[in-house]
Motif scaffolding. Structure first.
Motif, PDB file in Angstrom:
ATOM      1  N   ILE A  31       0.842  -1.203   0.000  1.00  0.00           N
ATOM      2  CA  ILE A  31       0.000   0.000   0.000  1.00  0.00           C
ATOM      3  C   ILE A  31       0.877   1.252   0.000  1.00  0.00           C
ATOM      4  O   ILE A  31       0.606   2.215  -0.730  1.00  0.00           O
ATOM      5  CB  ILE A  31      -0.974  -0.013   1.187  1.00  0.00           C
ATOM      6  CG1 ILE A  31      -2.043  -1.074   0.957  1.00  0.00           C
ATOM      7  CG2 ILE A  31      -1.612   1.359   1.400  1.00  0.00           C
ATOM      8  CD1 ILE A  31      -2.967  -1.294   2.132  1.00  0.00           C
ATOM      9  N   PHE A  32       1.940   1.239   0.812  1.00  0.00           N
ATOM     10  CA  PHE A  32       2.827   2.404   0.803  1.00  0.00           C
ATOM     11  C   PHE A  32       3.482   2.583  -0.555  1.00  0.00           C
ATOM     12  O   PHE A  32       3.638   3.711  -1.021  1.00  0.00           O
ATOM     13  CB  PHE A  32       3.904   2.300   1.880  1.00  0.00           C
ATOM     14  CG  PHE A  32       4.867   3.445   1.817  1.00  0.00           C
ATOM     15  CD1 PHE A  32       4.514   4.668   2.340  1.00  0.00           C
ATOM     16  CD2 PHE A  32       6.093   3.322   1.186  1.00  0.00           C
ATOM     17  CE1 PHE A  32       5.379   5.754   2.255  1.00  0.00           C
ATOM     18  CE2 PHE A  32       6.958   4.385   1.100  1.00  0.00           C
ATOM     19  CZ  PHE A  32       6.600   5.609   1.633  1.00  0.00           C
ATOM     20  N   ASN A  42       9.570   4.631  -2.607  1.00  0.00           N
ATOM     21  CA  ASN A  42       9.170   3.236  -2.488  1.00  0.00           C
ATOM     22  C   ASN A  42      10.033   2.549  -1.434  1.00  0.00           C
ATOM     23  O   ASN A  42      11.135   2.982  -1.135  1.00  0.00           O
ATOM     24  CB  ASN A  42       9.262   2.504  -3.821  1.00  0.00           C
ATOM     25  CG  ASN A  42      10.683   2.343  -4.293  1.00  0.00           C
ATOM     26  OD1 ASN A  42      11.562   3.089  -3.904  1.00  0.00           O
ATOM     27  ND2 ASN A  42      10.903   1.366  -5.134  1.00  0.00           N
ATOM     28  N   VAL A  43       9.476   1.499  -0.870  1.00  0.00           N
ATOM     29  CA  VAL A  43      10.180   0.671   0.105  1.00  0.00           C
ATOM     30  C   VAL A  43      10.481  -0.651  -0.581  1.00  0.00           C
ATOM     31  O   VAL A  43       9.570  -1.291  -1.120  1.00  0.00           O
ATOM     32  CB  VAL A  43       9.308   0.429   1.365  1.00  0.00           C
ATOM     33  CG1 VAL A  43       9.974  -0.549   2.292  1.00  0.00           C
ATOM     34  CG2 VAL A  43       9.042   1.732   2.073  1.00  0.00           C
ATOM     35  N   PRO A  44      11.743  -1.064  -0.602  1.00  0.00           N
ATOM     36  CA  PRO A  44      12.058  -2.336  -1.251  1.00  0.00           C
ATOM     37  C   PRO A  44      11.396  -3.501  -0.513  1.00  0.00           C
ATOM     38  O   PRO A  44      11.311  -3.512   0.709  1.00  0.00           O
ATOM     39  CB  PRO A  44      13.579  -2.422  -1.172  1.00  0.00           C
ATOM     40  CG  PRO A  44      13.991  -1.447  -0.154  1.00  0.00           C
ATOM     41  CD  PRO A  44      12.920  -0.418  -0.053  1.00  0.00           C
ATOM     42  N   VAL A  45      10.920  -4.448  -1.291  1.00  0.00           N
ATOM     43  CA  VAL A  45      10.271  -5.619  -0.711  1.00  0.00           C
ATOM     44  C   VAL A  45      11.313  -6.731  -0.630  1.00  0.00           C
ATOM     45  O   VAL A  45      11.681  -7.319  -1.640  1.00  0.00           O
ATOM     46  CB  VAL A  45       9.067  -6.073  -1.562  1.00  0.00           C
ATOM     47  CG1 VAL A  45       8.414  -7.299  -0.963  1.00  0.00           C
ATOM     48  CG2 VAL A  45       8.070  -4.947  -1.704  1.00  0.00           C
ATOM     49  N   ASN A  46      11.827  -6.955   0.568  1.00  0.00           N
ATOM     50  CA  ASN A  46      12.751  -8.055   0.806  1.00  0.00           C
ATOM     51  C   ASN A  46      12.494  -8.626   2.196  1.00  0.00           C
ATOM     52  O   ASN A  46      11.617  -8.159   2.917  1.00  0.00           O
ATOM     53  CB  ASN A  46      14.212  -7.617   0.624  1.00  0.00           C
ATOM     54  CG  ASN A  46      14.584  -6.474   1.514  1.00  0.00           C
ATOM     55  OD1 ASN A  46      14.152  -6.394   2.660  1.00  0.00           O
ATOM     56  ND2 ASN A  46      15.399  -5.560   1.009  1.00  0.00           N
ATOM     57  N   VAL A  47      13.243  -9.638   2.553  1.00  0.00           N
ATOM     58  CA  VAL A  47      12.994 -10.344   3.813  1.00  0.00           C
ATOM     59  C   VAL A  47      13.120  -9.401   5.006  1.00  0.00           C
ATOM     60  O   VAL A  47      12.293  -9.429   5.922  1.00  0.00           O
ATOM     61  CB  VAL A  47      13.968 -11.528   3.958  1.00  0.00           C
ATOM     62  CG1 VAL A  47      13.816 -12.192   5.305  1.00  0.00           C
ATOM     63  CG2 VAL A  47      13.747 -12.537   2.856  1.00  0.00           C
ATOM     64  N   TRP A  48      14.123  -8.554   5.022  1.00  0.00           N
ATOM     65  CA  TRP A  48      14.385  -7.709   6.184  1.00  0.00           C
ATOM     66  C   TRP A  48      13.308  -6.656   6.370  1.00  0.00           C
ATOM     67  O   TRP A  48      12.844  -6.418   7.488  1.00  0.00           O
ATOM     68  CB  TRP A  48      15.755  -7.060   6.091  1.00  0.00           C
ATOM     69  CG  TRP A  48      16.821  -8.099   6.025  1.00  0.00           C
ATOM     70  CD1 TRP A  48      17.643  -8.362   4.965  1.00  0.00           C
ATOM     71  CD2 TRP A  48      17.150  -9.062   7.029  1.00  0.00           C
ATOM     72  NE1 TRP A  48      18.453  -9.422   5.261  1.00  0.00           N
ATOM     73  CE2 TRP A  48      18.177  -9.875   6.525  1.00  0.00           C
ATOM     74  CE3 TRP A  48      16.667  -9.329   8.295  1.00  0.00           C
ATOM     75  CZ2 TRP A  48      18.731 -10.909   7.245  1.00  0.00           C
ATOM     76  CZ3 TRP A  48      17.225 -10.372   9.024  1.00  0.00           C
ATOM     77  CH2 TRP A  48      18.241 -11.145   8.503  1.00  0.00           C
ATOM     78  N   THR A  49      12.899  -6.005   5.292  1.00  0.00           N
ATOM     79  CA  THR A  49      11.865  -4.981   5.448  1.00  0.00           C
ATOM     80  C   THR A  49      10.530  -5.618   5.838  1.00  0.00           C
ATOM     81  O   THR A  49       9.793  -5.062   6.646  1.00  0.00           O
ATOM     82  CB  THR A  49      11.692  -4.164   4.152  1.00  0.00           C
ATOM     83  OG1 THR A  49      11.410  -5.042   3.060  1.00  0.00           O
ATOM     84  CG2 THR A  49      12.925  -3.351   3.850  1.00  0.00           C
ATOM     85  N   ILE A  50      10.228  -6.785   5.283  1.00  0.00           N
ATOM     86  CA  ILE A  50       8.981  -7.460   5.651  1.00  0.00           C
ATOM     87  C   ILE A  50       9.007  -7.862   7.124  1.00  0.00           C
ATOM     88  O   ILE A  50       8.024  -7.686   7.844  1.00  0.00           O
ATOM     89  CB  ILE A  50       8.740  -8.679   4.746  1.00  0.00           C
ATOM     90  CG1 ILE A  50       8.431  -8.219   3.330  1.00  0.00           C
ATOM     91  CG2 ILE A  50       7.603  -9.535   5.280  1.00  0.00           C
ATOM     92  CD1 ILE A  50       8.351  -9.336   2.322  1.00  0.00           C
ATOM     93  N   LEU A  51      10.135  -8.379   7.610  1.00  0.00           N
ATOM     94  CA  LEU A  51      10.221  -8.769   9.019  1.00  0.00           C
ATOM     95  C   LEU A  51      10.103  -7.565   9.950  1.00  0.00           C
ATOM     96  O   LEU A  51       9.424  -7.620  10.969  1.00  0.00           O
ATOM     97  CB  LEU A  51      11.521  -9.521   9.286  1.00  0.00           C
ATOM     98  CG  LEU A  51      11.572 -10.957   8.795  1.00  0.00           C
ATOM     99  CD1 LEU A  51      12.950 -11.559   9.039  1.00  0.00           C
ATOM    100  CD2 LEU A  51      10.503 -11.793   9.464  1.00  0.00           C
ATOM    101  N   ILE A  52      10.766  -6.464   9.593  1.00  0.00           N
ATOM    102  CA  ILE A  52      10.710  -5.266  10.438  1.00  0.00           C
ATOM    103  C   ILE A  52       9.285  -4.723  10.499  1.00  0.00           C
ATOM    104  O   ILE A  52       8.770  -4.421  11.580  1.00  0.00           O
ATOM    105  CB  ILE A  52      11.692  -4.193   9.922  1.00  0.00           C
ATOM    106  CG1 ILE A  52      13.124  -4.650  10.177  1.00  0.00           C
ATOM    107  CG2 ILE A  52      11.441  -2.841  10.589  1.00  0.00           C
ATOM    108  CD1 ILE A  52      14.171  -3.785   9.515  1.00  0.00           C
TER     109      ILE A  52
END
Length: 71
Positions: A31-32, A42-52
């Protein structure tokens, strides 16, 4: 029999919470990214950003946005 169901519930509760959090985190990032595309952000979609974002929710997303704006 009743005790076994209660034990399984204790085991499944954190797993279900984590899966819900992952879904909410991914949804918040997408959504962001849709709204942010109008502002060239934009916010990159990767494991670390999803976990945070999954664990910290909105403060996590805000901290990632601030971090990306600084760097």
């Amino acid at each position: 029999m009743f005790m076994k169901e209660k034990k399984n519930n204790k085991i499944l509760k954190p797993i279900i919470w984590f899966i819900k959090s992952l879904c909410i985190g991914v949804t918040m990032i997408f959504i962001f990214n849709i709204v942010g595309s109008f502002f060239n952000m934009n916010v990159p979609v990767n494991v670390w950003t999803i976990l945070i974002v999954s664990v910290l929710k909105l403060p996590g997303l805000a901290s990632i946005i601030v971090f990306l704006m600084i760097t």
